[in-house]
Scaffold this motif. Structure first.
Motif, PDB file in Angstrom:
ATOM      1  N   LEU A 190       0.815  -1.211   0.000  1.00 37.62           N
ATOM      2  CA  LEU A 190       0.000   0.000   0.000  1.00 37.62           C
ATOM      3  C   LEU A 190       0.855   1.270   0.000  1.00 37.62           C
ATOM      4  O   LEU A 190       0.396   2.321  -0.447  1.00 37.62           O
ATOM      5  CB  LEU A 190      -0.936   0.009   1.212  1.00 37.62           C
ATOM      6  CG  LEU A 190      -2.044  -1.053   1.217  1.00 37.62           C
ATOM      7  CD1 LEU A 190      -2.835  -0.977   2.514  1.00 37.62           C
ATOM      8  CD2 LEU A 190      -2.960  -0.881   0.014  1.00 37.62           C
ATOM      9  N   ILE A 191       2.099   1.158   0.508  1.00 39.49           N
ATOM     10  CA  ILE A 191       2.992   2.323   0.519  1.00 39.49           C
ATOM     11  C   ILE A 191       3.280   2.798  -0.905  1.00 39.49           C
ATOM     12  O   ILE A 191       3.009   3.961  -1.251  1.00 39.49           O
ATOM     13  CB  ILE A 191       4.297   2.013   1.289  1.00 39.49           C
ATOM     14  CG1 ILE A 191       3.995   1.753   2.767  1.00 39.49           C
ATOM     15  CG2 ILE A 191       5.296   3.171   1.134  1.00 39.49           C
ATOM     16  CD1 ILE A 191       5.201   1.275   3.554  1.00 39.49           C
ATOM     17  N   PRO A 192       3.812   1.937  -1.806  1.00 36.31           N
ATOM     18  CA  PRO A 192       4.030   2.394  -3.181  1.00 36.31           C
ATOM     19  C   PRO A 192       2.735   2.656  -3.923  1.00 36.31           C
ATOM     20  O   PRO A 192       2.698   3.505  -4.823  1.00 36.31           O
ATOM     21  CB  PRO A 192       4.825   1.250  -3.814  1.00 36.31           C
ATOM     22  CG  PRO A 192       4.505   0.047  -2.993  1.00 36.31           C
ATOM     23  CD  PRO A 192       4.330   0.566  -1.599  1.00 36.31           C
ATOM     24  N   LEU A 193       1.658   1.950  -3.549  1.00 38.01           N
ATOM     25  CA  LEU A 193       0.380   2.204  -4.221  1.00 38.01           C
ATOM     26  C   LEU A 193      -0.098   3.620  -3.924  1.00 38.01           C
ATOM     27  O   LEU A 193      -0.517   4.351  -4.829  1.00 38.01           O
ATOM     28  CB  LEU A 193      -0.662   1.180  -3.765  1.00 38.01           C
ATOM     29  CG  LEU A 193      -2.067   1.334  -4.370  1.00 38.01           C
ATOM     30  CD1 LEU A 193      -2.017   1.196  -5.890  1.00 38.01           C
ATOM     31  CD2 LEU A 193      -3.020   0.297  -3.777  1.00 38.01           C
ATOM     32  N   GLY A 194      -0.008   4.027  -2.651  1.00 42.58           N
ATOM     33  CA  GLY A 194      -0.441   5.373  -2.290  1.00 42.58           C
ATOM     34  C   GLY A 194       0.446   6.457  -2.870  1.00 42.58           C
ATOM     35  O   GLY A 194      -0.038   7.500  -3.316  1.00 42.58           O
ATOM     36  N   GLN A 195       1.761   6.206  -2.888  1.00 42.74           N
ATOM     37  CA  GLN A 195       2.690   7.227  -3.356  1.00 42.74           C
ATOM     38  C   GLN A 195       2.780   7.296  -4.882  1.00 42.74           C
ATOM     39  O   GLN A 195       3.289   8.278  -5.422  1.00 42.74           O
ATOM     40  CB  GLN A 195       4.071   6.973  -2.762  1.00 42.74           C
ATOM     41  CG  GLN A 195       4.105   7.171  -1.246  1.00 42.74           C
ATOM     42  CD  GLN A 195       5.491   7.030  -0.678  1.00 42.74           C
ATOM     43  OE1 GLN A 195       6.354   6.396  -1.278  1.00 42.74           O
ATOM     44  NE2 GLN A 195       5.728   7.618   0.494  1.00 42.74           N
ATOM     45  N   ASN A 196       2.299   6.255  -5.554  1.00 43.37           N
ATOM     46  CA  ASN A 196       2.373   6.238  -7.018  1.00 43.37           C
ATOM     47  C   ASN A 196       0.989   6.059  -7.636  1.00 43.37           C
ATOM     48  O   ASN A 196       0.862   5.567  -8.761  1.00 43.37           O
ATOM     49  CB  ASN A 196       3.295   5.103  -7.482  1.00 43.37           C
ATOM     50  CG  ASN A 196       4.718   5.248  -6.966  1.00 43.37           C
ATOM     51  OD1 ASN A 196       5.533   5.947  -7.538  1.00 43.37           O
ATOM     52  ND2 ASN A 196       5.007   4.569  -5.851  1.00 43.37           N
TER      53      ASN A 196
END
Length: 498
Positions: A190-196
């Motif tokens: 979810l970290i890269p999903l939210g940031q990208n």
């Protein structure tokens, strides 16, 4: 030492160590803060609490690493650097992992897991550095060092998960651990999903993504310091884990040979161990990194690790079903593995035959798929079921090893074999991907190895797994007497069988 004739042979409800006890009960435990109960919460030195701590360490360290790897290429557009790092990682992992049971028996689980958590932070840090500078030496070192650390960490984790629970709890304890561990992969995705979330092209993830991973991995390494070693553990039935008194490096290295000598059928499990991480490369690079844009890769990663939680919550309790004898469960498990392997990888071929490496290369003009692309639902569900399959395979592997022994000493060696061969297989597969083996060839190697390894393991599953492991079987590879193995515990002799 008291000789008794009224001590019954234990059933599957407890481990064989019920005939070796200090008369502890859940209501009467040793003095000390780690044995105090607080309401319905178990004592600190109980298998449940210790497994929970280890699960959160793996949530923060390997879980975040899995989320990073699940993006394909370690989050970078070009997967070649991640391939090289993973070859180095799995090469050292295979060597250290094979001997890691010896290391854990000597150092104890707390020091082993604490040391093991360090490598994950350095690995993520090297990927961040590579975004801004060309540091291939640092990247390869980080991969190799993580292999050493991970080999020790996973061997210690395996000892806790396989030998701490009673025989009737091993499947459920695995499911509990696997669910918490893979929540790490879900949150990490979810970290890269939210940031990208707005990035529809294939690109390297942001610096903030890598920094977030590093912070969480450091926290996991620190959490490992709160564990206690196996000699302090008392199970829910009052029994303790079989350990060797003051093991030496020489006695532990010799123990590897003695372990195989005592259970030669374990060699038949080696192909399944080799295959157990082989498929990650294909799934992460040939599917996720090759065909999808950045935000969709992150979504696929989340679904993959969420699928593992779903599968583990079903598989663990089924493997512990008390209404069915353990020998029958083992045979049903074998048939299910064969059917599920053929079904999921058969569906995988229906997708894989649509494209080659050349079709999705940078020079082909291929536009990576987004989750808004028509037809995305099919590969999304395929990737979800690949995640389910991983959990099923790993869960069955741990359950088989746990069914062969309850001894912390012997299971440490089993898990060491498992992690060493697992990583050796992964190193070969990452190398094949680095040298651009065709995607169809990678798929074929997956299904061929998985089905072939099941055929080889069949005699062990059908012959060697019993309804209960007797004490003398677990001590067959120990030269010392029972007093040498557990010197502080009064021995009560079991009655002779008539």
């Amino acid at each position: 030492m008291a000789d008794t004739v009224d001590q019954p042979y234990p059933t599957e409800k407890g481990t064989h160590e019920t005939i070796i006890n200090e008369s502890w009960t859940p209501d009467q435990l040793p003095k000390g803060w780690m044995y105090k109960r607080r309401g319905r919460i178990p004592w600190y030195a109980s298998p449940a609490v210790q497994l929970g701590l280890v699960a959160f360490v793996c949530f923060l360290c390997p879980g975040m690493f899995n989320a990073l790897g699940g993006l394909g290429g370690g989050g970078k557009t070009d997967p070649d650097l991640a391939d090289k790092m993973n070859v180095a990682l799995n090469s050292t992992f295979s060597v250290v992992g094979f001997l890691a049971g010896t290391i854990v028996n000597r150092l104890g689980v707390r020091i082993s897991i604490g040391f093991g958590g360090l490598g994950y932070c350095i690995y993520a840090g090297s990927l961040l550095a590579s975004v801004h500078h060309n540091v291939p030496g640092f990247n390869i070192f980080a991969g190799a060092f993580l292999g050493v650390c991970a080999g020790v960490l996973w061997a210690a984790q395996g000892v806790i998960m396989v030998s701490y629970p009673t025989e009737a709890q091993k499947g459920r304890y695995w499911a509990w651990f696997w669910a918490i561990f893979n929540i790490g992969g879900c949150i990490g995705s979810l970290i890269p999903l939210g940031q990208n979330i707005h990035v529809k092209t294939a690109s390297t993830v942001s610096d903030g993504t890598y920094i977030g991973f590093i912070v969480l991995m450091v926290a996991g390494a620190c959490l490992a310091l709160f564990l206690v070693d196996a000699d302090k553990i008392i199970r829910s039935d009052g029994t303790k884990v079989i350990l060797m008194k003051n093991p030496s490096w020489m006695s532990e290295i010799k123990g590897l040979y003695d372990c195989i000598l005592a259970e030669p059928y374990i060699l038949l499990l080696f192909p399944m161990m080799w295959s157990s991480n082989w498929f990650y490369t294909y799934q992460e690079n040939a599917i996720n990194a090759a065909y999808f844009d950045t935000r969709t890769r992150a979504l696929n990663g989340f679904l993959y690790w969420f699928a593992q939680i779903c599968a583990a919550s079903v598989v663990g309790p089924l493997l512990d079903n008390k209404k069915i004898r353990r020998t029958i469960r083992a045979r049903v498990m074998f048939v299910v593995l064969v059917v599920v392997t053929a079904a999921i990888y058969g569906g995988g071929w229906a997708w894989q035959k649509k494209y080659t490496r050349a079709d999705v290369s940078k020079d082909s003009g291929f536009v990576p798929w987004d989750w808004t692309t028509p037809g995305y639902v099919g590969p999304m569900f395929l990737y979800f079921f690949y995640g389910c399959y991983d959990a099923i395979w790993q869960g069955c592997m741990y359950w088989i090893m746990g069914a062969l022994s309850n001894s912390g000493r012997r299971t440490a060696n089993y898990v060491g074999f498992y992690k060493g061969l697992q990583s050796a297989g992964a190193a070969v597969m990452w190398s094949l991907d680095w040298h651009h083996l065709s995607y169809a060839g990678e798929w074929a190697s997956n299904i061929g190895l998985l089905l072939g390894s099941l055929v080889v393991a069949a005699p062990l599953i059908f012959i060697r797994i019993k309804d209960h492991v007797e004490l003398e079987a677990d001590l067959a590879d120990v030269d010392e007497t029972l007093e040498d193995v557990l010197p502080t515990i009064p021995i009560e002799k079991a009655p002779e069988k008539v």
